[in-house]
Motif scaffolding. Sequence first.
Motif, short mmCIF file in Angstrom:
data_model
loop_
_atom_site.label_atom_id
_atom_site.label_comp_id
_atom_site.label_asym_id
_atom_site.label_seq_id
_atom_site.Cartn_x
_atom_site.Cartn_y
_atom_site.Cartn_z
N GLU A 123 0.86 -1.18 0.00
CA GLU A 123 0.00 0.00 0.00
C GLU A 123 0.90 1.24 0.00
O GLU A 123 1.61 1.48 0.98
CB GLU A 123 -0.88 -0.04 1.24
N ASP B 66 0.46 4.42 0.48
CA ASP B 66 0.26 5.35 1.60
C ASP B 66 0.10 4.58 2.91
O ASP B 66 -0.75 4.92 3.73
CB ASP B 66 -0.98 6.22 1.36
N ARG C 14 -0.12 2.89 6.42
CA ARG C 14 -0.12 3.19 7.86
C ARG C 14 -0.44 1.88 8.56
O ARG C 14 -1.40 1.19 8.17
CB ARG C 14 -1.17 4.25 8.21
#
Length: 123
Positions: free
Chosen positions: A59, A61, A63
């Motif tokens: 992914e 981005d 987190r």
Amino acid sequence: MLTGIDHVQLAAPPGSEPELRSFYVDVLGMTETPKPPALAARGGCWFLAGAVQLHLGIEPDFRPARKAHPGLRVRDITAYAKRLTSRGTPITWDDTLPGHRRFYADDPVGNRLEFLEPEHPKP
């Protein structure tokens, strides 16, 4: 009709596959299973232990999941906890789930993992 869970997908940042392989194979004792060619191009890796499948997808981005997590059943949780700590993975015991022993650990990219074993009634 639902019959079971096929796999759990967790996210990981681009380029983290070597760390993930080291942790999920060497520390947790899982086996990496090949991704189908069309999916392998996306990066990430898949791991298997018995009927448990964990997929780590890339992914951009990313987190880490701090609340959402897979709950993984283990046999001989004390020995399993020692396995993780002896390989440098910190664990946190949690005694708030009745009828179970459990602890939490983070994978190398910060995803939360729960490990638990039902307590057996003593005769």
